[in-house]
Each structure stands twice: as C-alpha cells, then as structure tokens.
Design an enzyme around this catalytic site. Structure first.
Site, PDB file in Angstrom:
ATOM      1  N   ASP A 197       0.869  -1.010   0.066  1.00  0.00           N
ATOM      2  CA  ASP A 197       0.195   0.027   0.032  1.00  0.00           C
ATOM      3  C   ASP A 197       0.977   1.148   0.167  1.00  0.00           C
ATOM      4  OD1 ASP A 197      -1.743   2.324   0.870  1.00  0.00           O
ATOM      5  OD2 ASP A 197      -2.888   0.924   1.709  1.00  0.00           O
ATOM      6  N   HIS A 198       1.033   1.881  -1.148  1.00  0.00           N
ATOM      7  CA  HIS A 198       1.926   2.973  -1.271  1.00  0.00           C
ATOM      8  C   HIS A 198       1.968   4.062  -0.143  1.00  0.00           C
ATOM      9  CE1 HIS A 198      -0.850   5.471  -3.677  1.00  0.00           C
ATOM     10  NE2 HIS A 198       0.067   6.320  -3.293  1.00  0.00           N
ATOM     11  N   HIS A 260      -5.618   2.889   1.627  1.00  0.00           N
ATOM     12  CA  HIS A 260      -4.963   4.003   2.001  1.00  0.00           C
ATOM     13  C   HIS A 260      -5.591   4.560   3.486  1.00  0.00           C
ATOM     14  CE1 HIS A 260      -3.180   3.204  -1.635  1.00  0.00           C
ATOM     15  NE2 HIS A 260      -4.097   4.089  -2.248  1.00  0.00           N
TER      16      HIS A 260
HETATM   17  C1  BG6 Z   1      -4.045   5.313  -5.664  1.00  0.00           C
HETATM   18  C2  BG6 Z   1      -5.435   5.633  -6.420  1.00  0.00           C
HETATM   19  O1  BG6 Z   1      -4.093   3.918  -5.220  1.00  0.00           O
HETATM   20  O2  BG6 Z   1      -3.899   6.362  -4.949  1.00  0.00           O
HETATM   21  C3  BG6 Z   1      -5.856   6.582  -6.997  1.00  0.00           C
HETATM   22  O3  BG6 Z   1      -5.881   4.177  -7.276  1.00  0.00           O
HETATM   23  C4  BG6 Z   1      -5.139   7.875  -6.203  1.00  0.00           C
HETATM   24  O4  BG6 Z   1      -7.063   6.971  -7.556  1.00  0.00           O
HETATM   25  C5  BG6 Z   1      -3.819   7.545  -5.661  1.00  0.00           C
HETATM   26  O5  BG6 Z   1      -5.190   8.949  -6.864  1.00  0.00           O
HETATM   27  C6  BG6 Z   1      -3.413   8.564  -4.748  1.00  0.00           C
HETATM   28  O6  BG6 Z   1      -2.079   8.384  -4.089  1.00  0.00           O
HETATM   29  P1  BG6 Z   1      -1.183   9.878  -4.042  1.00  0.00           P
HETATM   30  O7  BG6 Z   1       0.140   9.089  -3.373  1.00  0.00           O
HETATM   31  O8  BG6 Z   1      -1.192  10.721  -5.060  1.00  0.00           O
HETATM   32  O9  BG6 Z   1      -2.047  10.255  -2.824  1.00  0.00           O
END
Ligand code: BG6
Length: 512
Positions: A197-198, A260
């Site tokens: 989960d990034h 997230h």
């Molecule tokens: C992704 C979603 O996992 O996370 C996207 O699929 C979203 O829809 C993105 O825009 C948001 O990531 P970050 O790092 O830009 O907040």
C-alpha cells in the site's frame, strides 16, 4: 538562532544495503514501472542502498529486447526521476536491466523464466534470492503466484529467499479478498507475501508512529478523555484522467478507503506495539481495524455520503464532469467522493467519531489528519467578550505540505480580551530538506531486507474490506439519484458538510 538550528538539525542515518537479489517485474511495460518503480530503484542506487549484486528482469506482453527495454527506461527516467540523473549511476543501473516477452497466462513462460533467472543469478551473483513484483491487472495476481510456485520459484531452501509483492487492488470486496488470500496462501507462506500500500511508503505516514510513540507528551492525551473527534481527509484535485475504465468499476470507496485510509486510521488509533517487529506492529493495526464498528444498513444511510463530480473550475480552468471523462459511461453512477463517520469500539476511542472523506476534483490537493481536542471549560471567559473558545487542533499534514501543526488560542493584543486561533508549525523540509522520492523506495528496500512491517497482512486487508462492506452493499441496492452532486473545484456534496454539522462540527479545509 540560525546557527543553533544547524547544530541541532537531525541527520539522516545511513541505511542498510539491501540483500543481493533479482527483482522480477510482471507488467514491466506499464505505467507503474516507469513512473514509480524504476525511479525508486534509481533513487535507492543513488543512496547506495542497492546491493552491487542486483538485477531486474521485466516481464510483459509487448515484444521488446533487453536493449529496447533499457532505451525505453532511459527515456522515461528523465521524465520521472524528480532530479537530474547521475550518468554513472544510471549506466550501472541500466546494465542490470533485462526483459522477457511473455503472456502471464501462458504456463510455458514460467519454465523459461526459471532458466533465465538461473543464468542471471550466476551472472550477477544474486545467491538465488528473487522477488516478484506484480504490477499487472489484478485478475492475474493469483494465477501468477500459482504458476511461480508450480515452477518451484516460490520454494525457499538452502538459505535463499523468495518473495512476492502484490499491488492493489487486493480484491474488490471482502469475499474476493478472502478468496485471493486463500489462493496465495495455498502456494506461498504469509511471510513471503508483501501486500503493498504505497501510503505506507510516505515518510509522513510513517512519522505518525514516531510522533505518537517516540514522544512522551502526546500519548497520555491520545484518547477519549481529551480528544473530541478525528478527521481524515484525502482530497485530490485531479479527475480520473486516463483511468476511467478501471475507476468506473471501482469508485472512490473501493479505490481509497479499505487500503490507504485504513492505514491512516490504524496508525492514528492503534495501541502502542510491544516492539517495532513486523508482526507486533501489524497485530496492533489489525486489532484496531477489527474494533471499527460495522455500519448497519440504517447507519449507512445516515453516516455515509457519496458524490460524483460535475463540470467546474479547477485551478482557474474549466474542467469536464466525471461523466464526460474518457471511458466513463454518460450515465455512470460511480462515486468519486465518499465521506463516512466511523466509531471504534474500544476503551481508548469509545464515543470519539472518526470522520473520513476522500474525493477527486476537490478544492485543493491535501491529505491530512486533524485531531480535535475537547474544548476548554468556558468558566474563565464567561464575562468577557470571548464568545466561543476554539478547540485545539493538532494537524498531521501528509501531503503536499509535510509537517505537523498545533492550533491554539492566543490573546489578540489590545485592551479588550479577544482571542484568536494561531498555529505552531513544524515543516519537514525545514529540518530535513527534501529528497526526490516516489514513496516506493522504502517499501522496495524493506522487501529486499525482509522487513514486512509496512506491508499488509492477510487479516488487515480483510478487516479493511469488512469496514466498507455494508456501504458497498447498501449503495449497490440503492443507486444514487442525484449524481453529479458536486461541482469540480469544491469540497464535495453539501451532505458531507452536513454529516459533521449535525454533530456540531466542521471539516477543516486547507486551501492553497
Ligand atoms: C491510488 C488510487 O491508489 O492512490 C488513485 O488508485 C489515487 O486513484 C492515488 O489518485 C493517490 O495516491 P497519492 O500518493 O497521489 O496520494
């Protein structure tokens, strides 16, 4: 003053060099590889955190030679690196890139992959340690791991390790997430599966733990006695861009909440772990996720809000509505905004609402967590012109601003007792500077050293889906009738404001 600051500035400690290994990327011709994975690996190489014994093997459907792959990534890195490329480092890195054309559904490619890996292993002295990154469409996750296992590529023996990183989305509801877990766990051990989960790769997200547990002053007040409520906002200004066909089947709830936003909730609300060992941290995260009360069908109607953006003005420019985006049906009922009020059923958090919201095309790009403390008793200011004491708010700014601020009341100078809200601010960049980062560096490095703390365990993923399941069911049964219900560039549907106003509370919006 300036000198004292320099002296006390904390230093970034050197990290441990990753183990020798080969990274296999399934879906190597795709967006994730060029935008995130390769820039992250390059940043790791630059920081001298990659082993000298390292290689990458990309696997994808498009026919390409090793040289084509190297050239393609050399072009891409200039666009996505976030800083000037150091030629020497890039050349070192580029020489370690290999490519194999193959269809993930074709069983034959796994034998081919095994023999190719054997060759690269000898060439780069990688000790038989491999990890497989599944940057493919989610339909392939289960079958790729089954085929890897059938080819003997998941066996760990003679001291070498084999790991697999599974991208999101991990399932599209509770049942499918459980089924995928079962499929993976039939052929691999839990310790080999790294569900990524990034959000957990973001420094400021990891800092939530440091902030709470490395400081003595916050934990004693981090509970229902002192905290009135918590707000978690993940606001984006972008629309769905080129991802309409995926997004229209997912929607904001699936796309952001079980993954997230659950990370942000669990780190904010978990009990202190007994150590920072992976399972100790994840046990506490799982425990608090299980303590989130599932909403009843009636509660879904009163405690959740969904929305879809219409046309509007974003950053001074006219932008189309969701239904006018590429690959989105003209009558789509998919939500691009969600807000929820959740309750955590344990001693620490009983009666403390957690409000969360996320959406596309909102008023500003901003991810933050607001901890609102209880109001001070009014007694002292009863006979003064002070009408309303503002409660203290501690704000954890995740992105794009990275830092922590505390809002408190101060006397406005003058003969009369007037109070104003002021902020005490810590900004990451002031202390630590900024470094180019994609958010994937830490996670890839952790996988290479076998630290799964920042990855999701099977039970955590399932607990996240449990939280959103009632809303998915009720929303499916009762399609929305008022979409689109917010204009691009605003803060979502008015029902979202009302969700808090009914409780006498307000969202805190951070405009640019
Ligand atoms: C992704 C979603 O996992 O996370 C996207 O699929 C979203 O829809 C993105 O825009 C948001 O990531 P970050 O790092 O830009 O907040």
């Amino acid at each position: 003053m300036a000198q004292a600051e320099v002296l006390t500035k904390p230093q970034r400690p050197p990290g441990r060099v990753a183990d020798p290994c080969i990274m296999v990327i399934f879906g190597a011709a795709g967006d994730l590889t060029r935008r995130k994975l390769v820039p992250a690996l390059y940043n790791l190489a630059k920081a001298e955190l990659l082993s000298r014994e390292f290689a990458i093997l990309g696997v994808a459907h498009s026919p390409m030679s090793d040289d084509d792959f190297r050239k393609k990534l050399a072009d891409d890195i200039r666009q996505y690196a976030g800083s000037d490329i150091d030629r020497e480092i890039w050349e070192w890195f580029n020489r370690r890139l290999y490519y194999m054309t193959g269809d993930f559904g074709d069983k034959n490619i796994y034998a081919q992959l095994k023999s190719k890996l054997g060759g690269l292993d000898k060439q780069h002295s990688t000790h038989g340690d491999y990890f497989f990154y599944l940057a493919t469409a989610p339909d392939f996750f289960g079958s790729i791991v089954e085929q890897l296992a059938a080819a003997g590529l998941m066996d760990e023996k003679d001291g070498y390790w084999r790991r697999v990183i599974v991208e999101k989305p991990f399932g599209h509801d509770l049942e499918s997430a459980k089924a995928l877990n079962q499929q993976l766990l039939k052929v691999a051990k839990e310790h080999q599966i790294y569900r990524i989960d990034h959000y957990l790769g973001k420094e400021t997200v990891q800092n939530i733990l440091a902030f709470r547990f490395a400081n003595g002053i916050f934990e004693p007040i981090w509970n229902r006695r002192y905290i009135d409520h918590v707000q978690i906002s993940v606001a984006e200004t972008v629309g769905v861009e080129q991802r309409g066909s995926y997004y229209d089947t997912a929607g904001a709830l699936r796309d952001m909440v079980p993954n997230h936003i659950m990370q942000l909730i669990s780190l904010t609300s978990m009990e202190p772990p007994v150590s920072f060992e992976a399972n100790a941290v994840r046990d506490e995260q799982a425990k608090v996720l299980h303590a989130i009360q599932p909403l009843s069908s009636e509660e879904v109607l009163t405690r959740t809000v969904r929305g879809q953006y219409g046309p509007g003005i974003e950053a001074g420019k006219r932008v189309p509505g969701y239904r006018q985006e590429p690959d989105v049906p003209e009558d789509s009922r998919t939500e691009t905004f969600v807000a929820m009020k959740l309750a955590i059923d344990n001693w620490r958090w009983a009666d403390v609402p957690f409000y969360l919201r996320t959406g596309k095309r909102l008023g500003a790009q901003n991810t933050h967590i607001v901890i609102q403390f209880r109001r001070a008793p009014f007694v002292l200011f009863r006979d003064t012109p002070v009408e309303n004491l503002m409660p203290n708010q501690l704000v954890l700014h995740i992105q794009p601003e990275e830092g922590i601020s505390l809002q408190f009341a101060a006397k406005v100078p003058g003969p009369v007792m007037h109070l104003g809200a002021v902020d005490m601010n810590f900004e990451y960049a002031d202390y630590f500077g900024t470094q180019p980062s994609t958010g994937y560096e830490r996670l890839l490095h952790d996988c290479m050293i076998g630290d799964a703390t920042l990855f999701q365990r099977a039970d955590m993923v399932e607990a996240g889906w449990c939280v959103v399941s009632p809303a998915l069911d009720v929303w499916k049964a009762l399609p929305p009738r008022n979409f689109p219900n917010y204009a691009s560039g605003t803060w979502g549907p008015k029902d979202s404001d009302e969700l808090l106003e009914r409780d006498g509370r307000h969202w805190r919006n951070f405009e640019k």
